[in-house]
Design a protein around this motif. Structure first.
Motif, PDB file in Angstrom:
ATOM      1  N   UNK A  65       0.809  -1.215   0.000  1.00  0.00           N
ATOM      2  CA  UNK A  65       0.000   0.000   0.000  1.00  0.00           C
ATOM      3  C   UNK A  65       0.849   1.275   0.000  1.00  0.00           C
ATOM      4  N   UNK A  66       2.086   1.149   0.453  1.00  0.00           N
ATOM      5  CA  UNK A  66       2.959   2.333   0.418  1.00  0.00           C
ATOM      6  C   UNK A  66       3.164   2.722  -1.032  1.00  0.00           C
ATOM      7  N   UNK A  67       2.845   3.963  -1.353  1.00  0.00           N
ATOM      8  CA  UNK A  67       2.941   4.418  -2.740  1.00  0.00           C
ATOM      9  C   UNK A  67       4.387   4.624  -3.130  1.00  0.00           C
ATOM     10  N   UNK A  68       4.567   4.775  -4.446  1.00  0.00           N
ATOM     11  CA  UNK A  68       5.867   5.223  -4.905  1.00  0.00           C
ATOM     12  C   UNK A  68       6.031   6.678  -4.480  1.00  0.00           C
ATOM     13  N   UNK A  69       7.269   7.125  -4.455  1.00  0.00           N
ATOM     14  CA  UNK A  69       7.537   8.468  -3.931  1.00  0.00           C
ATOM     15  C   UNK A  69       6.792   9.541  -4.716  1.00  0.00           C
ATOM     16  N   UNK A  70       6.531   9.250  -5.993  1.00  0.00           N
ATOM     17  CA  UNK A  70       5.844  10.256  -6.799  1.00  0.00           C
ATOM     18  C   UNK A  70       4.335  10.219  -6.617  1.00  0.00           C
ATOM     19  N   UNK A  71       3.871   9.366  -5.730  1.00  0.00           N
ATOM     20  CA  UNK A  71       2.444   9.336  -5.445  1.00  0.00           C
ATOM     21  C   UNK A  71       1.674   8.337  -6.270  1.00  0.00           C
ATOM     22  N   UNK A  72       2.360   7.660  -7.219  1.00  0.00           N
ATOM     23  CA  UNK A  72       1.658   6.620  -7.959  1.00  0.00           C
ATOM     24  C   UNK A  72       1.539   5.385  -7.086  1.00  0.00           C
ATOM     25  N   UNK A  73       0.555   4.575  -7.439  1.00  0.00           N
ATOM     26  CA  UNK A  73       0.367   3.334  -6.685  1.00  0.00           C
ATOM     27  C   UNK A  73       1.507   2.374  -7.002  1.00  0.00           C
ATOM     28  N   UNK A  74       1.923   1.656  -5.968  1.00  0.00           N
ATOM     29  CA  UNK A  74       2.961   0.649  -6.209  1.00  0.00           C
ATOM     30  C   UNK A  74       2.342  -0.545  -6.923  1.00  0.00           C
ATOM     31  N   UNK A 118      -8.029  17.920   1.959  1.00  0.00           N
ATOM     32  CA  UNK A 118      -6.801  17.589   1.222  1.00  0.00           C
ATOM     33  C   UNK A 118      -5.600  18.261   1.882  1.00  0.00           C
ATOM     34  N   UNK A 119      -5.798  19.499   2.319  1.00  0.00           N
ATOM     35  CA  UNK A 119      -4.685  20.212   2.941  1.00  0.00           C
ATOM     36  C   UNK A 119      -4.176  19.487   4.192  1.00  0.00           C
ATOM     37  N   UNK A 120      -5.125  18.962   4.988  1.00  0.00           N
ATOM     38  CA  UNK A 120      -4.712  18.249   6.204  1.00  0.00           C
ATOM     39  C   UNK A 120      -3.921  16.996   5.837  1.00  0.00           C
ATOM     40  N   UNK A 137       4.720  12.706  -2.658  1.00  0.00           N
ATOM     41  CA  UNK A 137       4.013  13.705  -3.475  1.00  0.00           C
ATOM     42  C   UNK A 137       2.673  14.056  -2.858  1.00  0.00           C
ATOM     43  N   UNK A 138       2.347  15.359  -2.891  1.00  0.00           N
ATOM     44  CA  UNK A 138       1.096  15.824  -2.310  1.00  0.00           C
ATOM     45  C   UNK A 138      -0.085  15.387  -3.153  1.00  0.00           C
ATOM     46  N   UNK A 139      -1.231  15.331  -2.502  1.00  0.00           N
ATOM     47  CA  UNK A 139      -2.456  15.091  -3.260  1.00  0.00           C
ATOM     48  C   UNK A 139      -2.690  16.284  -4.184  1.00  0.00           C
ATOM     49  N   UNK A 140      -3.284  15.956  -5.307  1.00  0.00           N
ATOM     50  CA  UNK A 140      -3.577  16.965  -6.323  1.00  0.00           C
ATOM     51  C   UNK A 140      -2.318  17.549  -6.961  1.00  0.00           C
ATOM     52  N   UNK A 141      -1.167  16.853  -6.814  1.00  0.00           N
ATOM     53  CA  UNK A 141       0.051  17.377  -7.432  1.00  0.00           C
ATOM     54  C   UNK A 141       0.350  16.685  -8.749  1.00  0.00           C
ATOM     55  N   UNK A 142      -0.383  15.630  -9.072  1.00  0.00           N
ATOM     56  CA  UNK A 142      -0.152  14.918 -10.317  1.00  0.00           C
ATOM     57  C   UNK A 142      -1.416  14.135 -10.658  1.00  0.00           C
ATOM     58  N   UNK A 143      -1.371  13.521 -11.818  1.00  0.00           N
ATOM     59  CA  UNK A 143      -2.544  12.747 -12.220  1.00  0.00           C
ATOM     60  C   UNK A 143      -2.835  11.656 -11.220  1.00  0.00           C
ATOM     61  N   UNK A 144      -1.750  11.020 -10.777  1.00  0.00           N
ATOM     62  CA  UNK A 144      -1.955   9.887  -9.871  1.00  0.00           C
ATOM     63  C   UNK A 144      -2.507  10.324  -8.522  1.00  0.00           C
ATOM     64  N   UNK A 145      -2.182  11.553  -8.145  1.00  0.00           N
ATOM     65  CA  UNK A 145      -2.603  11.998  -6.811  1.00  0.00           C
ATOM     66  C   UNK A 145      -3.833  12.884  -6.863  1.00  0.00           C
TER      67      UNK A 145
END
Lengths: 1087, 598
Positions: free
Chosen positions: B319-328, B490-492, B503-511
């Motif tokens: 469940x730990x995502x990749x650092x860029x926020x994509x799913x592993x 999302x901010x919290x 990677x923050x939420x809403x910072x990429x397609x994956x997030x």
């Protein structure tokens, strides 16, 4: 006090005459030392024969009659009018009519007893290879149940129950040694003159609140007037465990069984095929040299731990020397004993030294002063036998114990790194365990006036134990690769610890006695006062960081963080008591006893208890109408007694519960901001209403001596009711984790019959005797928390609901968690599920599932059985406790349980039933046989118990649970269910086995749970002792300067007959140090 | 002897008798003994010191369940073994479907939590009635004890759902009440916490190093009350309380996720309420023992070592995502991994340079050794654990990572988790677990490293967090999201993600967050990875109703790293999400009604 005043009003007559009589007393074998000679009517004018049987006595009264007494002989009265020299031959006592019995605060002629007292002579204990008194009592007296729970040196004392289990806490009888409360096993058996067991209230009430569980009085030997005699007795014995636990020792088989258990549960196998193969290969050539250079049997071990632990024969030696003698002014019995018992396990040996001096001095006619002083010190090996037994079933055969001084480590990679080498528990600890007792009584007897004596005693007992322990460094090796697995610990990791604990008691005891005879009326009276104080404290400490293995004092350890502990508790009692006896012509006997006790264990308003008892006896044989029968019936006595006694012990451990009436807050640990910070919390809830437990005892007895003394018969019927039993009943979980308060909750009755029957006779030159005793005890809890009501009720919605108040009205105890206390049942009666019993038809005629058609013996054995279970579940029935069908849940080879309450769930709590049995025997019995021919003597002692059951399902030995690093019992391995559901034709399938399937993992809540499946009959019969002796004739012994010489061979615990599959029903349910089978040789020599 | 002499002796004897009676008469207090090691209820609470000690006694209830003979399954971190993130080594009765109403788990939990209630009730009543302490101190102590009582009822209500409520000291025969409803117990909890919050003498927060540190604060009361509102779906009230926690001065620790759980930071501003531990026997933690492995501290058997009684579940690791926020996704590391039979995957975890004997052993096990790279197997598998959420390697010892363990030759050593583990001596230094014939993800979080951190496995020094600010932030996010305040929520979440370096939420397609439902799932996953091993996850799954779906799906069990099942999980029925009233309690108090199904 009225009695006392009356005493002083009685007149005394003092007159004197001075005639010297000399004489010699003999028995059929020759001179009789130590026989007592008393001038009739002048009981204080007495002497004893010397070692040659000679005596001198100056007559002071005017009766002209001497009374000659010796225990075991008929008392004779000799008219000496006109004689100055006499010679008398005493006949051995075949009637036992003059037998004197020790009772509380005095002695009584057995024929005059109105209470129920069993008397055991010191001779019955001597010359046996026993190491303590308590375990030697087995089989010797009716109504006295003796169970030796361990053979461990120093812990081999027995549990004694007099007339069953009377209470829910400590059932230990009171032990009184020479008039002072003490510890039975602190007495050297060789020092004992006599043991009396007081069983009913008439006998026990003089000890009031202390005597609820009966009283055992021990009298030690006193000095005898006459020439000094020195007696040496020695016994050398070889001890072996009488039974050994039996585990699978073939490691390959062990691994396969473990894997089987994992497969059964649907989980991964534990041991790889490669590991199993290694052992199988090595087993083909056990003596071959493995790659690591050690023999295969070392590299790939198949260890039988029981053999390694207990495999050694050990020598127990016991030596005693006593010096006995005295003059008319001073008599003494001084003895020294040594007991060396190396123990069958490493580092468990005991050595004990005991010294006693019983000295009495007649200062003048009025004052006699004396002492009984006893010192013993014993040292016990430091082996951690508790751990050794705890881990004996938590180890595997795949570890070689020790090879060339190196301890083994499990070579199989699958074994946990924590694999247990049992020998390291035995040999891994060094240090000291030394216990010393000092026990001294000083007493004075003052003959104040004719028949009136005052006796005062002060006793101080001090027991202290010095303990130290430190780890002995042990390396552990994997011999298969020759690698060091557990290196020696660095000194900095080693800890040294010590403990000193001590208890002392101070007793002060005063008794005023009066005895007189007015015509045919024998009157005696006694009043007394006793106070008692007991204090225990200890000091413990440990420190880490040894600069070297050999430097083990706490002061030399380096770590500055020390752990020091200590505790203290005390208790006290104050008592007043009195007794009056009346006898008319030794025909009608009456006795009354009162005692008033106060104990520190209760709140001031509840601390006083009052204990009366009354008894009467009727010697029918003395009646005129029986005179014609006197050839047949020498003695016939009917006794009856009623009385109350008490108990203030609140726990199975006599030392607990000293302050239970108070709610107390005790220390608990917490920290704030990284600083330790103690807290206080209630860890035990108080109850200031606590009071004494009271036992009311009624007894009717009949004693008879018939056929010219050849037959002795004693029958006792008793009813013992204990009220306000001090217990700690469980409290709701909602009350929290604090220990439940001690409460006066229950009542219990014990009814029983005791029979002792003896026969003594002679065939030609062979004298023989057979003595049997038998006791039956019927125990019931008569009052507890209410009546059990269980059954169906209809709720508001019209549903039938099963309800039970079992939890409200009944509870279990820690000692027997699966036994319950409930009104109308025996105490701690087992309350268990019963396996299901079906008829195997599975279906009804209409094809629906038949709830009575399941497996016949409650074990799911065939696919049809399992299908039936599934069909039942589909039809809405439930199975408990697990309920779901599956490999890890309920499956082939599991037990299912009967739906006793008919609620459609098979095996929930409501299906538990009382079994009618408990761990307490209903019947106890003993049989002793003795024979003598010329110098030879032979004796044999059997003891047994029946009517008891044990629930025995211990992991690793008698459970089908398997777990990593746990043993597997052979009994389980040889006869367990197996079914490979993937291959119904698997040759390994064993669906007709007696025991369920193996289940991997420590928790199995379906099959290895308390049920009658695991309940076993634990009745047993043991041959406790056999002895053959030879006494050399006086002449022969005399040639080597001895007055007496006897040699003997004896065996202890030679035979056990039982169906119980565990170690030893006498030891108890689970594994622990076994009792010993001993073969011994010894001699007794008197100089 | 003449008559005079006789009388003389008689007199003498009587003097002795009188003297003797005199001796026994003089010790009047013989029977009034008192315990040497405890305080009687008559004197308890009647001094300032006894008041302090009594309150500490209430706090000590937090330590019940700690044992030195094996995991009790009742310490908070151990409860993760009932849920998503962790696995009890041999399984446990709730996951293998063998629990019943007599199981010790239920009775002991009930008993220990009610012990806390009993001690708090005793303190609350007696401090008010009997303590001579200052009014300020008494008020503060009562507020603290109300917080603790609320906490214990909170814990009871989480699993038993509606329990009998006792708010006064009760005699042992007085425990006959019926169960209150679940809602009513939440009310009781909220009332006590509101009392604590309204108490002027209760500080908002203790500064690091304050001597009172470890006592309850108002911040803690807000946090717990907010959580109680969350259970009642009172989202606005919850969010308001969480805001108060922030106002009280609590904030995320900025020194990194891993350092947060070290001793130096146990009093950081993130810790709102924690069980206090120090490295003294009877005062410390056991996480290092039951989560640690064989190389965890100690230089020999006497010093002891970890038992790894709990593992991290592969589901959590995945469940730990990749650092860029994509799913592993395993298939991105090893193509086809996710579709191959789980037992076959083992080949990818084997160490480099297996011996021929080992090769044949594994071949015999059924592995396709053609997939094995004798010189690249380790490098290949390590890729799965690199470039991931930093919390992965702070929480888990993954294959071919190192762990700073016990000393050999006088120095702490770095042990490497290899498969198979052959030798833990220098120079090989394979990491040994207590179950080393199988390969599991082992705990790194809460496991002490090197010999300097710990002196004994029985007593670790690090405080165990009960409520920390990251938990509050994510609950706050949940409360906001449920009110439809997605952006604020999302901010919290991003505050927490930022600290983890992901990677923050809403910072990429994956997030990219796609509405309330998507964010709800993301918050839940964030809680699962952030709070792993903290005794929170299991209760979250119960609260969300996700236990069956997340923990008992296909292939569930005590899983080795590649998913092989050593003990299969079995779902006994939906009723297991509410614990049974303990059997003996039902028997002793017939007014209690059992939960359905049990």
């Amino acid at each position: 006090m009225i009695i006392c005043t009356a005493i002083f009003l009685l007149p005394g007559i003092v007159s004197a005459q001075n005639k010297l009589i000399t004489g010699k007393i003999k028995d059929k074998d020759g001179p009789l030392p130590g026989a007592g000679i008393t001038e009739k009517g002048m009981e204080t004018n007495a002497t004893l024969t010397d070692a040659s049987g000679n005596f001198k006595i100056k007559l002071k009264g005017n009766s002209q009659i001497l009374v000659v007494r010796n225990i075991g002989y008929q008392t004779q009265e000799i008219d000496v009018s006109g004689k100055t020299e006499i010679s008398i031959t005493l006949n051995t006592d075949s009637k036992g009519l003059d037998e004197v019995v020790v009772v509380g605060y005095g002695t009584q002629k057995k024929v005059n007893l109105t209470g129920s007292v069993a008397s055991i002579s010191g001779k019955e204990l001597s010359a046996r290879p026993i190491t303590n008194v308590s375990s030697a009592l087995a089989g010797l007296a009716p109504g006295v149940s003796v169970r030796q729970g361990s053979g461990k040196p120093g812990s081999d004392g027995a549990t004694i129950r007099i007339r069953g289990t009377g209470t829910l806490n400590s059932n230990n009888p009171l032990v009184v040694i020479d008039g002072i409360i003490g510890t039975m096993d602190a007495v050297n058996p060789e020092d004992i003159e006599n043991i009396s067991v007081l069983k009913d209230a008439a006998a026990g009430a003089i000890y009031g609140s202390l005597s609820g569980n009966g009283v055992i009085l021990i009298t030690t030997k006193k000095g005898a007037v006459g020439k000094n005699s020195v007696t040496y007795s020695g016994v050398l014995s070889f001890a072996r465990p009488s039974n050994l636990p039996d585990f699978v020792s073939d490691y390959a088989r062990f691994m396969q069984l473990t894997n089987e258990s994992a497969r059964n549960m649907g989980v991964s196998e534990v041991y790889s095929a490669a590991t199993i193969q290694k052992w199988q290969e090595a087993d083909k050539n056990p003596d071959g040299i493995s790659a690591s250079g050690v023999p295969n049997y070392v590299a790939y071990p198949n260890t039988n731990w029981a053999d390694w632990m207990f495999g050694k024969n050990q020598v127990v030696q016991n030596h005693n020397v006593s010096l006995n003698g005295g003059t008319e002014k001073i008599t003494y019995n001084i003895s020294a004993g040594y007991l060396g018992n190396k123990g069958i396990m490493d580092n468990t040996g005991l050595s004990k030294y005991q010294f006693r001096a019983n000295i009495e001095s007649k200062i003048n006619k009025f004052i006699t002063l004396g002492t009984q002083t006893f010192i013993s010190t014993q040292s016990i090996g430091k082996a951690n036998t508790d751990n050794a037994f705890n881990y004996l079933w938590q180890t595997t055969p795949g570890i070689y114990p020790i090879y060339e001084g190196k301890y083994g480590f499990a070579p199989a990679v699958e074994e946990p790194v924590t694999n247990n080498n049992i020998l390291t528990y035995l040999n891994g600890t060094g240090g000291r365990n030394k216990e010393t007792r000092i026990n001294s009584t000083l007493y004075g007897i003052f003959n104040i006036y004719k028949g009136l004596t005052f006796e005062t005693k002060v006793n101080y007992q001090d027991r202290y134990q010095e303990l130290s322990s430190f780890a002995l460094p042990i390396e552990r090796w994997d011999f298969s690769t020759n690698t060091l697995k557990t290196p020696l610990l660095a000194g900095s990791d080693l800890t040294t610890s010590f403990e000193f604990n001590k208890n002392y008691t101070l007793t002060f005891d005063n008794v005023l006695r009066y005895i007189t005879k007015i015509g045919d009326h024998d009157i005696s009276a006694m009043v007394g006062y006793n106070q008692f104080y007991y204090d225990y404290y200890n000091l413990t400490g440990s420190k880490k960081g040894l600069i070297d293995y050999n430097i083990t004092t706490p002061g030399s350890a380096t770590d500055i963080s020390n752990a020091v502990g200590g505790t203290e508790y005390d208790r006290s009692m104050r008592s007043w008591f009195g007794r009056a006896n009346y006898a008319y012509k030794s025909k009608y006997l009456l006795e009354g006893v009162l005692r008033y006790d106060a104990s520190s264990k209760f709140a001031p308003e509840n601390r006083y208890g009052f204990y009366p008892s009354f008894s009467a006896g009727w010697r029918i044989s003395e009646e005129d109408f029986m005179k014609g029968m006197s050839d047949h019936i020498q003695n016939l006595k009917l006794r009856a007694s009623w009385g109350k006694v008490g108990n203030n012990v609140m726990s199975a451990d006599d030392n607990k519960g000293n302050y239970d009436y108070m709610a107390t807050y005790q220390k608990v640990n917490y920290s704030y901001n990284n600083a330790s910070n103690s807290g206080l919390a209630v860890l035990k809830i108080g109850n200031n209403l606590l009071q004494w437990e009271t036992t009311t005892l009624a007894n009717i007895g009949l004693d008879a001596t018939i056929f010219k003394g050849k037959m002795n018969l004693g029958i006792d019927l008793y009813n013992k009711i204990t009220d306000d039993i001090l217990t700690i009943p469980p409290i709701p979980l909602t009350a929290g984790t604090a220990s439940a308060p001690t409460q006066n909750t229950a009542s219990m009755s014990n009814k029983g019959v005791e029979i002792a029957l003896g026969w003594k006779d002679k065939i030609g030159q062979v004298e023989y005797s057979v003595t049997g005793n038998f006791a039956y005890n019927y125990n019931r809890v008569t009052k507890y928390k209410g009546v059990l009501s269980e059954g169906y009720t209809t709720d508001a919605n019209g549903n039938s609901i099963y309800s039970s108040n079992i939890g409200l009205v009944s509870s279990s105890t820690d000692a027997i968690p699966d036994g319950r206390i409930l009104e109308g049942h025996t105490v701690s009666e087992y309350y268990l599920l019963n396996p299901y019993k079906g008829n195997g038809s599975y279906k009804n005629a209409d094809g629906s599932v038949n709830k009575n058609g399941g497996p016949k013996d409650g074990m799911i054995r065939t696919p049809a059985d399992l299908d039936w279970v599934k069909s039942m579940i589909a039809a809405g029935y439930k199975f408990g406790p697990v309920g779901t069908v599956g490999k890890g849940q309920l499956y082939y080879g599991d037990l299912i349980y009967a739906d006793e309450n008919g609620d459609g769930t098979y095996g929930n709590n409501a299906d538990k039933k009382f079994t009618g049995t408990s761990t307490t025997p209903k019947y106890t019995f003993g049989l002793s046989l003795a024979a003598a021919w010329k110098g030879f003597d032979f004796s044999m002692l059997w003891a047994g118990s029946t009517g008891l059951q044990y629930l025995f399902n211990q992991s690793g030995i008698n459970s089908t649970r398997t777990n990593l690093g746990n043993a597997i019992g052979t009994r389980i391995a040889n006869d367990h269910y197996y079914y490979n559901d993937a291959n119904p034709n698997d040759p390994a399938n064993n669906i007709n086995a007696g025991l369920p399937r193996l289940k991997w993992g420590s928790s199995d809540s379906q099959t290895n749970i308390p049920s009658t499946f695991w309940l076993y009959n634990a009745s047993y019969l043991k041959l406790k002792n056999v002895q053959i002796g030879y006494s050399f004739s006086k002449q022969l012994a005399g040639k080597i300067g001895l007055s007496r010489l006897r040699v003997f061979l004896t065996g202890e615990n030679l035979l056990m007959i039982t169906k119980y599959p565990g170690l030893d029903p006498e030891v108890g349910i689970n594994l622990s140090y076994p009792t010993m089978k001993q073969f011994a040789a010894g001699l007794t020599a008197t100089f | 002897m003449n008559m005079n002499q006789h009388i003389y002796t008689t007199k003498k004897a009587f003097m002795i008798l009188i003297a003797a009676i005199g001796i026994c008469g003089c010790k009047k207090d013989l029977l009034n003994t008192a315990p040497y090691d405890s305080v009687s209820s008559a004197t308890m609470w009647t001094s300032d010191n006894l008041t302090d000690l009594g309150v500490t006694g209430v706090y000590q209830t937090l330590r019940l369940g700690i044992a030195n003979s094996g995991a009790t399954e009742r310490e908070l971190y151990q409860l993760d073994g009932l849920g998503f993130s962790s696995m009890t080594r041999g399984g446990n009765d709730l996951v293998t479907a063998t629990a019943n109403s007599s199981s010790g788990r239920f009775s002991n939990t009930w008993k220990e939590l009610y012990e806390g209630v009993a001690r708090a009730n005793d303190a609350i009543q007696n401090i008010a009635d009997r303590s001579p302490s200052s009014p300020e101190k008494k008020a503060r102590y009562i507020a603290e004890c109300k917080f603790l009582r609320a906490y214990f009822y909170f814990r009871l209500n989480q699993v038993f759902k509606g329990v009998p409520v006792y708010l006064k000291p009760t005699a042992v025969n007085g425990f006959t009440k019926e169960r209150e409803t679940e809602a009513k117990v939440w009310e009781v909890v909220v009332t006590d916490l509101t009392d604590a919050i309204n108490e002027a003498n209760l500080p908002l927060k203790y500064a690091k190093g304050a001597s009172q540190y470890g006592h309850v604060t108002k911040g803690a009361a807000y946090a717990l009350r907010g959580k109680a509102y969350l259970y009642q779906k009172k989202w606005a009230e919850a969010a308001a309380d969480f805001a108060k926690v922030k106002d009280a001065g609590y904030s995320l620790f900025t020194g990194g996720y891993k350092a947060l759980f070290k001793e130096a930071n146990e009093q950081s501003d993130e810790m709102i309420f924690s069980m206090q531990n120090i490295a003294v026997d009877g005062y410390g933690s056991t996480t290092q023992w039951y989560l640690g492995n064989r190389e965890s501290f100690g230089s020999g058997t006497a010093a002891g070592a970890g038992w790894n009684s709990y593992y991290i579940s592969p589901s959590l690791v995945d469940l730990y995502e990749n650092a860029d926020g994509t799913k592993f996704n395993w298939d991105n590391v090893i193509p086809g991994y996710s579709t191959m039979p789980v037992n076959q995957r083992e080949v990818y975890f084997l160490r480099n340079n297996l011996t021929p004997a080992e090769m044949s052993t594994f071949a015999a096990k059924g592995l396709n050794m053609a997939l094995y790279l004798p010189n690249g197997n380790e490098q290949r598998i390590k890729m799965a654990y690199t470039n991931r959420d930093s919390r992965l390697n702070a929480t888990v010892i993954v294959p071919y990572s190192t762990y700073l363990g016990r000393p050999l030759n006088g120095a702490d050593q770095n042990y490497t988790m290899r498969w198979p583990a052959n030798n833990d001596q220098i120079p090989v230094l394979d990491l040994f677990s207590d179950s080393r014939t199988q390969l599991f993800y082992l705990y790194r979080k809460f496991v002490y490293e090197g010999s300097s951190e710990i002196i004994n496995r029985q007593y670790g020094a690090i405080d165990f967090p009960i409520i920390r600010y990251a938990d509050v932030l994510l609950m706050w996010a949940e409360a906001l999201n449920e009110q439809g305040l997605t952006g604020e929520a999302v901010n919290k979440v991003n505050e927490v993600r930022a600290r983890a370096g992901i990677a923050s939420l809403n910072s990429s397609a994956a997030t990219q967050v796609n509405g309330q439902t998507d964010l709800r799932e993301r918050i839940r996953n964030e809680r699962r990875v952030e709070l792993a091993g903290e005794g929170i996850s299991y209760f979250d799954e119960l609260r969300w109703g996700t236990l069956k779906e997340k923990v008992f799906g296909p292939g569930s069990g005590v899983n080795q790293v590649w998913g092989a099942i050593t003990v299969p999980y079995v779902w006994k029925g939906d009723y297991i999400t509410v614990w049974p009233i303990p059997q003996t309690e039902i028997e002793m108090n017939p007014n209690l009604k059992q939960n359905p199904g049990w």
